[in-house]
Design a protein around this motif. Structure first.
Motif, PDB file in Angstrom:
ATOM      1  N   GLY A  25       0.780  -1.222   0.000  1.00 38.00           N
ATOM      2  CA  GLY A  25       0.000   0.000   0.000  1.00 38.00           C
ATOM      3  C   GLY A  25       0.814   1.276   0.000  1.00 38.00           C
ATOM      4  O   GLY A  25       0.258   2.367   0.013  1.00 38.00           O
ATOM      5  N   VAL A  26       2.147   1.167   0.000  1.00 35.86           N
ATOM      6  CA  VAL A  26       2.995   2.357  -0.008  1.00 35.86           C
ATOM      7  C   VAL A  26       3.682   2.444  -1.355  1.00 35.86           C
ATOM      8  O   VAL A  26       4.422   1.541  -1.746  1.00 35.86           O
ATOM      9  N   ALA A  27       3.450   3.503  -2.093  1.00 37.11           N
ATOM     10  CA  ALA A  27       4.059   3.645  -3.409  1.00 37.11           C
ATOM     11  C   ALA A  27       5.556   3.840  -3.278  1.00 37.11           C
ATOM     12  O   ALA A  27       6.025   4.653  -2.498  1.00 37.11           O
ATOM     13  N   GLN A  28       6.334   3.055  -4.022  1.00 33.15           N
ATOM     14  CA  GLN A  28       7.786   3.154  -3.974  1.00 33.15           C
ATOM     15  C   GLN A  28       8.338   3.214  -5.385  1.00 33.15           C
ATOM     16  O   GLN A  28       7.853   2.518  -6.279  1.00 33.15           O
ATOM     17  N   GLN A  29       9.352   4.002  -5.562  1.00 31.26           N
ATOM     18  CA  GLN A  29      10.012   4.064  -6.864  1.00 31.26           C
ATOM     19  C   GLN A  29      11.013   2.924  -6.974  1.00 31.26           C
ATOM     20  O   GLN A  29      11.815   2.706  -6.080  1.00 31.26           O
ATOM     21  N   SER A  30      10.940   2.181  -8.054  1.00 33.12           N
ATOM     22  CA  SER A  30      11.865   1.065  -8.245  1.00 33.12           C
ATOM     23  C   SER A  30      13.288   1.574  -8.415  1.00 33.12           C
ATOM     24  O   SER A  30      13.515   2.625  -9.003  1.00 33.12           O
ATOM     25  N   VAL A  31      14.217   0.819  -7.837  1.00 32.16           N
ATOM     26  CA  VAL A  31      15.624   1.181  -7.959  1.00 32.16           C
ATOM     27  C   VAL A  31      16.327   0.164  -8.841  1.00 32.16           C
ATOM     28  O   VAL A  31      15.786  -0.869  -9.187  1.00 32.16           O
ATOM     29  N   GLN A  32      17.558   0.436  -9.186  1.00 31.11           N
ATOM     30  CA  GLN A  32      18.289  -0.409 -10.141  1.00 31.11           C
ATOM     31  C   GLN A  32      18.532  -1.788  -9.556  1.00 31.11           C
ATOM     32  O   GLN A  32      18.882  -1.932  -8.398  1.00 31.11           O
ATOM     33  N   HIS A  33      18.340  -2.811 -10.367  1.00 34.28           N
ATOM     34  CA  HIS A  33      18.515  -4.189  -9.949  1.00 34.28           C
ATOM     35  C   HIS A  33      19.983  -4.595  -9.990  1.00 34.28           C
ATOM     36  O   HIS A  33      20.818  -3.913 -10.570  1.00 34.28           O
ATOM     37  N   GLY A  34      20.249  -5.745  -9.342  1.00 34.25           N
ATOM     38  CA  GLY A  34      21.578  -6.334  -9.467  1.00 34.25           C
ATOM     39  C   GLY A  34      21.757  -6.902 -10.856  1.00 34.25           C
ATOM     40  O   GLY A  34      20.854  -6.886 -11.685  1.00 34.25           O
ATOM     41  N   LYS A  35      22.907  -7.483 -11.128  1.00 35.04           N
ATOM     42  CA  LYS A  35      23.224  -7.868 -12.504  1.00 35.04           C
ATOM     43  C   LYS A  35      22.958  -9.330 -12.822  1.00 35.04           C
ATOM     44  O   LYS A  35      22.988  -9.723 -13.988  1.00 35.04           O
ATOM     45  N   HIS A  36      22.697 -10.159 -11.818  1.00 38.37           N
ATOM     46  CA  HIS A  36      22.552 -11.592 -12.071  1.00 38.37           C
ATOM     47  C   HIS A  36      21.110 -12.053 -11.890  1.00 38.37           C
ATOM     48  O   HIS A  36      20.398 -11.584 -10.997  1.00 38.37           O
ATOM     49  N   ASN A  37      20.679 -12.995 -12.741  1.00 36.26           N
ATOM     50  CA  ASN A  37      19.464 -13.743 -12.451  1.00 36.26           C
ATOM     51  C   ASN A  37      19.719 -14.626 -11.240  1.00 36.26           C
ATOM     52  O   ASN A  37      20.861 -15.003 -10.959  1.00 36.26           O
ATOM     53  N   VAL A  38      18.646 -15.008 -10.555  1.00 36.63           N
ATOM     54  CA  VAL A  38      18.765 -15.879  -9.382  1.00 36.63           C
ATOM     55  C   VAL A  38      17.732 -16.987  -9.494  1.00 36.63           C
ATOM     56  O   VAL A  38      16.535 -16.717  -9.688  1.00 36.63           O
ATOM     57  N   VAL A  39      18.173 -18.236  -9.363  1.00 37.73           N
ATOM     58  CA  VAL A  39      17.285 -19.402  -9.350  1.00 37.73           C
ATOM     59  C   VAL A  39      17.496 -20.133  -8.035  1.00 37.73           C
ATOM     60  O   VAL A  39      18.617 -20.538  -7.712  1.00 37.73           O
ATOM     61  N   VAL A  40      16.425 -20.308  -7.273  1.00 31.67           N
ATOM     62  CA  VAL A  40      16.458 -21.056  -6.021  1.00 31.67           C
ATOM     63  C   VAL A  40      15.674 -22.346  -6.222  1.00 31.67           C
ATOM     64  O   VAL A  40      14.504 -22.318  -6.600  1.00 31.67           O
ATOM     65  N   ILE A  41      16.325 -23.484  -5.977  1.00 28.94           N
ATOM     66  CA  ILE A  41      15.691 -24.800  -6.119  1.00 28.94           C
ATOM     67  C   ILE A  41      15.612 -25.442  -4.739  1.00 28.94           C
ATOM     68  O   ILE A  41      16.647 -25.676  -4.101  1.00 28.94           O
ATOM     69  N   MET A  42      14.404 -25.729  -4.292  1.00 32.00           N
ATOM     70  CA  MET A  42      14.187 -26.360  -2.989  1.00 32.00           C
ATOM     71  C   MET A  42      13.628 -27.762  -3.182  1.00 32.00           C
ATOM     72  O   MET A  42      12.642 -27.954  -3.905  1.00 32.00           O
ATOM     73  N   LEU A  43      14.261 -28.734  -2.546  1.00 28.42           N
ATOM     74  CA  LEU A  43      13.822 -30.123  -2.592  1.00 28.42           C
ATOM     75  C   LEU A  43      13.313 -30.502  -1.209  1.00 28.42           C
ATOM     76  O   LEU A  43      14.048 -30.435  -0.232  1.00 28.42           O
ATOM     77  N   ASP A  44      12.066 -30.900  -1.120  1.00 31.11           N
ATOM     78  CA  ASP A  44      11.398 -31.076   0.172  1.00 31.11           C
ATOM     79  C   ASP A  44      11.856 -32.359   0.868  1.00 31.11           C
ATOM     80  O   ASP A  44      11.962 -33.413   0.251  1.00 31.11           O
ATOM     81  N   GLN A  45      12.103 -32.256   2.170  1.00 31.05           N
ATOM     82  CA  GLN A  45      12.434 -33.403   3.017  1.00 31.05           C
ATOM     83  C   GLN A  45      13.696 -34.126   2.534  1.00 31.05           C
ATOM     84  O   GLN A  45      13.756 -35.333   2.486  1.00 31.05           O
ATOM     85  N   LEU A  46      14.707 -33.364   2.223  1.00 29.86           N
ATOM     86  CA  LEU A  46      15.963 -33.936   1.728  1.00 29.86           C
ATOM     87  C   LEU A  46      17.031 -33.862   2.812  1.00 29.86           C
ATOM     88  O   LEU A  46      17.571 -32.793   3.097  1.00 29.86           O
ATOM     89  N   ARG A  47      17.324 -34.988   3.410  1.00 28.83           N
ATOM     90  CA  ARG A  47      18.419 -35.067   4.380  1.00 28.83           C
ATOM     91  C   ARG A  47      19.739 -34.953   3.639  1.00 28.83           C
ATOM     92  O   ARG A  47      19.987 -35.682   2.664  1.00 28.83           O
TER      93      ARG A  47
END
Length: 606
Positions: A25-47
């Protein structure tokens, strides 16, 4: 009692505001992003230890192994909670479970993380990233982790009340394959970036039902048996394992490893898509899990598979980082916690940390400027048995909030945590206990806040039935000499029961719920009439009750014992008594005949 003044931090639980730049609900101006894409892979219940690169002799994870060889692998990374919802909430907020408040099973529409708490995806979105999620576990789905995503693809429409109670999880195999295909197609449409892509596979979560092609670790331990559910028909291996059958337990490990091998292929497909599209040159890849898997590693207090403890088998998870600027083949032995995951990802992406984060970035360990950022890591559990733990590289202390009992393990000499050395090292216990309570005072809200939320979460559970087929450690058998009865003629509840001969009381059965039971309850027992010889006429059942452990020790147990005559009233529910805040029911074989372990029911009356 934890005083409110001690909890002098921005509160994350529902109804208490926490202020942050890009709030809803608060308007914010977008700022410059970092340079890399990010992929997070989560595997459930993995010892972690079931991956080949973490020490499993079986070749369970060739694609994940290659990811680790191309990047950095943390060898001592631990989750803050041993089940899905609190762990994933901590990953996305960098807050401990007590701080964000999601510590019990919940239903859609219940209050979860306060809307003003900054979350990982929101931070990426605020800094100009396109954010997308593919999630296959409703207990960590859009209601819990969805804030900040431009796209959210969820495999389940609603959160399951208890994910381990479902039968016939073959659909998970289809879902995992479809998710990998959908992610690869999505990558092809978003090559320009920058993006934050979050992928959560339910696999290798139980039941352990890998496709036939991935059942490659078979030997002579019940090679014809697989695991498709938890009922009498589909959960035969679990019944055998609860009797201490080591061949059945080994077969479950084979199937678990096979399901890891299956989901490793899906990880490989996503990594291959990144390479074929040329995205690997500009993408950080992070792989981890929410928790591990007991698989009968602690039979004295958790004779079960699943994850309801603070032992290493539940808490030790993989954490692997690969991408531009990341060292190749580096292994980091310093302590890490999944409350550190968000700060680490954000710093590696060149973004500022989440305000009020309780974890810290481990990027300096990856860069080699420091060997360790954590002297101690912590974990907590509010379901089944409420516990808290603290560990460093040498010792680990586990505190039971119901009894005040403390276990100490020498992690250097006993990494499986089978021998309690608390009596041999009272000085260590004293030091760790002091540090643990200092941490608990920092992260635990006032009792009134915790109790209010717990009442909301547990309100729908007016009737709780725990039977011999229940998973998640809700039924526990201890001692040798148990037998299974699945005869239709016996009239057992839901088709099955366990039994054992009379004895000194060394064999016990405990029925307990996942969530705490708040209020007054009537407690009943049900049993059939198995043909097992002389039945006990004085089987002792003890109802144990006490104050709820609202983030601190509540060692005020009350006990009432009733003797049950198994020769009378088979096939009916029998009232054992009434209790305020029941914790569990225990039966022992200190009787004059064979005892039956079937079903116990808790009915709330106020």
């Amino acid at each position: 009692m934890i005083k409110q003044a001690k909890w002098a931090r921005s509160c994350a639980v529902a109804g208490i505001a926490l202020f942050w730049g890009p709030c809803a609900g608060v308007a914010q101006q977008s700022v410059q992003h970092g340079k890399h894409n990010v992929v997070v892979i989560m595997l459930d219940q993995l010892r972690a230890g079931r991956l080949h690169c973490y020490g499993n002799s079986r070749d369970t994870s060739p694609n994940i192994d290659q990811l680790a060889a191309s990047g950095v692998r943390f060898s001592n990374y631990y989750t803050v909670a041993s089940w899905t919802s609190p762990s994933f909430a901590s990953l996305h907020t960098s807050l401990y479970p007590s701080s964000h408040g999601v510590t019990l099973f919940w239903r859609p529409g219940m209050p979860l993380i306060n809307k003003d708490v900054p979350m990982l995806a929101s931070d990426f979105k605020y800094h100009g990233y396109y954010t997308a999620a593919f999630v296959n576990n409703g207990l960590a789905g859009e209601d819990l982790t969805g804030r900040g995503f431009d796209e959210y693809h969820e495999g389940y429409a609603h959160a399951a009340i208890n994910i381990t109670e479902r039968v016939g999880e073959a659909t998970d195999l289809v879902r995992a394959s479809k998710t990998a295909d959908d992610v690869s197609a999505w990558l092809g449409k978003h090559r320009s970036g920058p993006f934050f892509l979050y992928i959560h596979f339910l696999a290798p979560h139980s039941p352990y039902d890998p496709p036939a092609v991935d059942r490659i670790f078979t030997n002579d331990d019940y090679p014809w048996m697989t695991d498709k559910g938890y009922d009498i028909e589909n959960g035969g291996l679990f019944r055998l394992a609860m009797l201490g059958d080591q061949k059945a337990i080994e077969r479950l490990y084979q199937l678990y490893d096979g399901k890891i091998r299956f989901v490793d292929q899906k990880v490989g497909e996503i990594l291959a898509s990144l390479r074929s599209l040329g995205l690997d040159k500009n993408t950080l890849v992070i792989l981890s899990s929410d928790h591990g898997e007991l698989l009968y590693s602690h039979p004295k207090d958790f004779l079960t598979f699943d994850h309801r403890s603070l032992y290493n088998t539940d808490l030790h998870i993989p954490f692997i980082v690969e991408g531009p600027g990341i060292p190749h083949g580096k292994v980091i032995d310093g302590l890490g916690s999944n409350v550190d995951t968000a700060p680490t990802i954000l710093q590696l992406a060149g973004l500022p940390p989440l305000p009020d984060a309780e974890g810290q970035s481990l990027a300096p360990m990856i860069e080699g400027t420091t060997q360790s950022e954590n002297q101690y890591v912590y974990a907590e559990e509010d379901v089944a048995i409420p516990e808290r733990s603290i560990r460093n590289m040498h010792y680990k202390l586990i505190l039971n909030l119901w009894t005040g009992k403390e276990q100490l393990f020498d992690e250097e000499q006993d990494p499986k945590e089978l021998t309690d050395v608390a009596k041999e090292h009272p000085d260590v216990v004293k030091e760790f206990d002091s540090r643990l309570h200092e941490w608990m005072n920092k992260v635990t809200p006032p009792e009134g806040i915790v109790l209010r939320r717990w009442r909301i979460y547990t309100a729908p559970e007016q009737v709780v039935t725990v039977d011999d087929q229940t998973t998640g450690g809700r039924l526990l058998l201890t001692g040798d000499g148990w037998h299974s009865d699945t005869s239709v003629q016996s009239g057992n509840y839901d088709g099955g029961a366990f039994w054992t001969k009379q004895g000194s009381g060394s064999r016990t059965a405990v029925w307990r719920n996942d969530d705490p039971m708040l209020g007054a309850y009537k407690v009943y027992v049900y049993y059939g009439h198995p043909t097992i010889g002389k039945l006990a006429t004085n089987a002792p059942f003890t109802i144990v009750s006490g104050s709820p452990a609202l983030g601190e020790v509540a060692a005020d147990e009350k006990k009432q014992t009733v003797h049950v005559d198994f020769t009378q009233g088979a096939g009916e529910w029998h009232l054992l008594g009434t209790a305020e805040n029941p914790r569990y029911v225990e039966e022992t074989n200190a009787a004059n005949g064979a005892i039956i372990v079937d079903a116990v029911r808790f009915e709330r009356i106020k």
